[in-house]
Design an enzyme around this catalytic site. Structure first.
Site, mmCIF file in Angstrom:
data_model
loop_
_atom_site.group_PDB
_atom_site.id
_atom_site.type_symbol
_atom_site.label_atom_id
_atom_site.label_comp_id
_atom_site.label_asym_id
_atom_site.label_seq_id
_atom_site.Cartn_x
_atom_site.Cartn_y
_atom_site.Cartn_z
ATOM 1 N N GLU A 164 1.616 4.414 -8.429
ATOM 2 C CA GLU A 164 1.513 4.489 -6.608
ATOM 3 C C GLU A 164 2.336 3.401 -6.241
ATOM 4 O O GLU A 164 2.107 1.912 -6.959
ATOM 5 C CB GLU A 164 0.130 4.305 -6.917
ATOM 6 C CG GLU A 164 -0.660 5.702 -7.542
ATOM 7 C CD GLU A 164 -2.941 5.366 -7.592
ATOM 8 O OE1 GLU A 164 -2.539 4.441 -6.794
ATOM 9 O OE2 GLU A 164 -2.656 6.502 -7.854
ATOM 10 N N ASP A 403 -7.291 12.869 -13.989
ATOM 11 C CA ASP A 403 -7.302 11.775 -13.178
ATOM 12 C C ASP A 403 -6.898 10.601 -14.092
ATOM 13 O O ASP A 403 -7.108 10.883 -15.059
ATOM 14 C CB ASP A 403 -9.032 11.121 -12.699
ATOM 15 C CG ASP A 403 -8.303 10.418 -11.086
ATOM 16 O OD1 ASP A 403 -7.216 9.598 -10.855
ATOM 17 O OD2 ASP A 403 -9.346 9.814 -10.195
ATOM 18 N N GLU A 452 -0.920 13.526 -7.546
ATOM 19 C CA GLU A 452 -0.916 11.942 -5.999
ATOM 20 C C GLU A 452 0.820 11.057 -6.126
ATOM 21 O O GLU A 452 1.267 11.505 -5.645
ATOM 22 C CB GLU A 452 -1.852 11.317 -6.953
ATOM 23 C CG GLU A 452 -2.542 10.725 -6.007
ATOM 24 C CD GLU A 452 -3.441 9.261 -6.709
ATOM 25 O OE1 GLU A 452 -4.015 8.641 -5.738
ATOM 26 O OE2 GLU A 452 -3.681 8.884 -7.918
ATOM 27 N N GLU A 458 -6.887 6.210 0.241
ATOM 28 C CA GLU A 458 -8.042 5.817 -1.042
ATOM 29 C C GLU A 458 -8.122 4.078 -1.140
ATOM 30 O O GLU A 458 -9.116 3.369 -0.507
ATOM 31 C CB GLU A 458 -7.848 6.372 -2.077
ATOM 32 C CG GLU A 458 -6.952 5.503 -3.071
ATOM 33 C CD GLU A 458 -6.601 6.224 -4.567
ATOM 34 O OE1 GLU A 458 -7.828 6.983 -4.807
ATOM 35 O OE2 GLU A 458 -5.979 5.777 -5.682
#
Length: 651
Positions: A164, A403, A452, A458
């Site tokens: 991320e 996840d 993702e 988020e």
């Protein structure tokens, strides 16, 4: 037929020998790869009159002493024009894909080196002819860049990562040596030329990273993991590697290795429409794909189950999720998700928590024609995959969100494929979170519905960096690898001076229309509605509009775009066109020619756009309707942090 013969002749003539250097050109002649006449394989890449890569040295090394990349005694070189096409099962840019490339293969004793030159990029891979299992000690990709490019750097601190990333814009010369970059990594110059590096067809092999060197970048891979540390008491996900091998992969000696992909664009618009990662990936491996259904999903975690105007206590319980099901059914959403907290514990995902009656919930969802997706950490699935997936199928669940994967070594890449295969057998979709970027696997297993690997909405729950500028970077950076689960749809919108970090009642930066436009900009076959049903019901006009936006696309046309500044594109699903635009913190106005519409049809245009006061009140929007045809033009006006989404429906 005559045109095709001429084109083939042109390509065959592009194999030139100048002191044994080999030049291979793209079908349109704009991109040229030169294989330099050396004992060791090395390439250079040129686009137009610009040299992009001065020298690229690819090699593979094995523990048995074999090395791929020595070409002094190559047997032969073949070059041909290749025309290929396929129909995407879950299309995100184009449903029907046709492309042409020049393919050159250097045949050596133990390996082939296959090179493909497209009109929008270059890719190469090694094909091994070794016997038995082999240990790959390293794959080297040493890149000397020809210019001091501007880099949009997705820096990683280690090879254990959620992938991320923010994208820091800086000159390559300003990046410290040994800096690790995730993929894709984008390089641009001041003439509009860009180079984006990534990979495709990643199977049974570790994920590729880049590491900064004095002259450019080199490949970097996680080692083969021999042992992981036991989780500390109270921990459920922060797994550490205790022991690594001195090799990166243990694999079959007769195989093709992943494609190393270099996407090339001559203007920013072309970056977004580049489809090389999907084109290069292996075809579908599932016999039955009829059950795979993309769609919209009402998500619980971002909004922390904050539900008002009801007569029950909201939370991780049956009544709350029945409310989500009612909301999804009322607006035609295909799914709801039960995120972290639905199960007895995070490590025991075989039964629900005491406040959830799964039998009642799945029966209620089935009656309402809404599917349920369940969250899980990856380790429980890794340990008891068949048992858990069989259980979920028996419950009537439609998918899983996996996840906190974090690792990207060969074992974990194989877990991705193993899970995709097993999930398909049980008719379950898979949404990968907290793990690596897509690298073509979802073409082979189209039940992989999303990834993702993105700094998404988020993060507004704990920081202030998910800005309209960040949103306008993602289509040029992360999205070039494939689908991304950014999770848009927040209804509490603000500009920077009114924004507050709130974990349980999160806000978004930019306008309301900006949030809704993201559904047309970002590619996600499973697209989240991140906010609370209460907020959506209080903003029913917007919610109704959002529910009309599909999640897969038959065609994509990027009309205007500048990296990190704005995107204006048109997408088609069946006969309906969708025009979407976002901007960073600057107001903009576009005059849009509607030439993408069918020439003999009339359309009703329903558009959501920034309200007249949205520069100060970010929630201000307006919805307009009008009649349009191919002969018309429209004005798209974007305020600060703004957006636009128009739906053109044939009358």
């Amino acid at each position: 037929m005559k045109a095709k013969i001429v084109l083939v002749f042109t390509i065959l003539c592009s194999l030139k020998l100048f002191a044994q250097d080999i030049e291979i050109s793209s079908p349109d002649g704009q991109i040229t790869v030169t294989i330099l006449d050396k004992d060791t394989l090395s390439l250079s890449i040129q686009a137009g009159n610009e040299e992009l890569i001065e020298k690229l040295v690819p090699q593979m090394k094995f523990k048995n002493g074999k090395t791929f990349g020595q070409i002094k005694n190559r047997k032969k070189v073949t070059t041909k024009l290749v025309n290929e096409s396929y129909e995407a099962i879950v299309p995100t840019k184009f449903k029907n894909v046709e492309y042409t490339c020049t393919t050159s293969t250097l045949k050596c004793k133990d390996f082939d080196f296959e090179l493909r030159v497209f009109n929008n990029g270059v890719a190469y891979r090694f094909i091994s002819h070794l016997k038995g299992n082999v240990l790959v000690t390293n794959e080297e990709m040493d890149i000397t860049l020809a210019q001091d490019f501007t880099c949009y750097l997705p820096e990683e601190k280690s090879l254990i990562s959620h992938f991320e990333n923010y994208y820091e814009k800086l000159k390559v010369s300003a990046i410290k040596n040994k800096t690790i970059a995730a993929l894709p990594t984008l390089f641009t110059n001041n003439k509009g030329l860009s180079l984006s590096i990534t990979e495709s067809d990643l199977f049974d092999y570790p994920n590729l990273f880049l590491e900064k060197t004095a002259f450019g970048f080199q490949s970097l891979f996680p080692k083969y993991v021999l042992k992981t540390q036991a989780l500390e008491k109270g921990q459920d996900r922060l797994e550490a590697v205790e022991k690594e091998a001195d090799y990166i992969a243990k694999t079959n000696g007769k195989r093709s290795f992943p494609w190393r992909v270099f996407m090339i664009s001559f203007q920013d618009e072309e970056i977004i429409s580049n489809n090389l990662v999907q084109q290069l990936a292996r075809p579908n491996e599932l016999k039955d794909v009829s059950w795979i259904q993309p769609g919209r999903v009402a998500w619980d975690w971002w909004n922390a189950n904050n539900i008002g105007n009801v007569n029950f206590k909201s939370g991780l319980n049956t009544e709350t999720y029945k409310h989500y099901i009612d909301f999804a059914a009322d607006f035609g959403l295909e799914y709801i998700i039960l995120d972290e907290g639905w199960s007895a514990t995070t490590l025991d995902v075989s039964k629900p928590n005491p406040d959830i009656n799964m039998e009642v919930l799945t029966a209620y969802a089935k009656k309402k024609n809404v599917g349920i997706i369940l969250w899980s950490l990856w380790r429980p699935l890794d340990k008891n995959m068949e048992e858990l997936l069989s259980l979920y199928e028996g419950w009537g669940v439609k998918g899983i969100k996996v996840d906190f994967i974090q690792r990207a070594d060969q074992y974990v890449v194989n877990f991705y494929e193993r899970l995709a295969k097993s999930a398909a057998k049980h008719h379950l979709l898979v949404d990968f979170h907290g793990g690596m970027k897509p690298s073509g696997m979802r073409k082979a297993y189209p039940n992989i519905i999303n990834y993702e690997a993105v700094k998404g909405l988020e993060n507004n729950k704990w920081e202030t960096k998910i800005t309209p500028h960040h949103d306008a970077l993602l289509p040029f950076t992360r999205m070039t690898a494939g689908v991304l689960d950014y999770t848009p749809g927040g209804m509490d919108n603000a500009h920077e001076d009114n924004f507050a970090v709130r974990f349980y009642r999160p806000m978004t930066l930019g306008t309301r229309a900006h949030q809704i436009a993201l559904y047309g900009i970002y590619e996600a076959p499973l697209q989240m509605f991140a906010d609370s049903p209460t907020n959506y019901l209080a903003n029913k006009e917007c919610t109704t509009f959002m529910s009309k936006i599909p999640t897969v696309w038959d065609d994509t046309i990027v009309l205007q775009a500048v990296i990190g500044e704005y995107v204006l594109l048109a997408r088609r699903k069946d006969t309906t066109w969708y025009l979407a635009a976002i901007t960073n913190d600057k107001s903009r106005e576009f005059t849009v020619n509607l030439s993408f519409l069918a020439s003999n049809k009339t359309y009703q245009l329903e558009a959501i756009e920034d309200g007249v006061n949205s520069n100060s009140i970010a929630t201000d929007f307006k919805i307009n309707t009008s009649i349009k045809s191919v002969k018309d033009t429209i004005t798209v006006k974007l305020n600060n942090g703004g957006g636009y989404l128009g739906i053109f429906t044939q009358k």
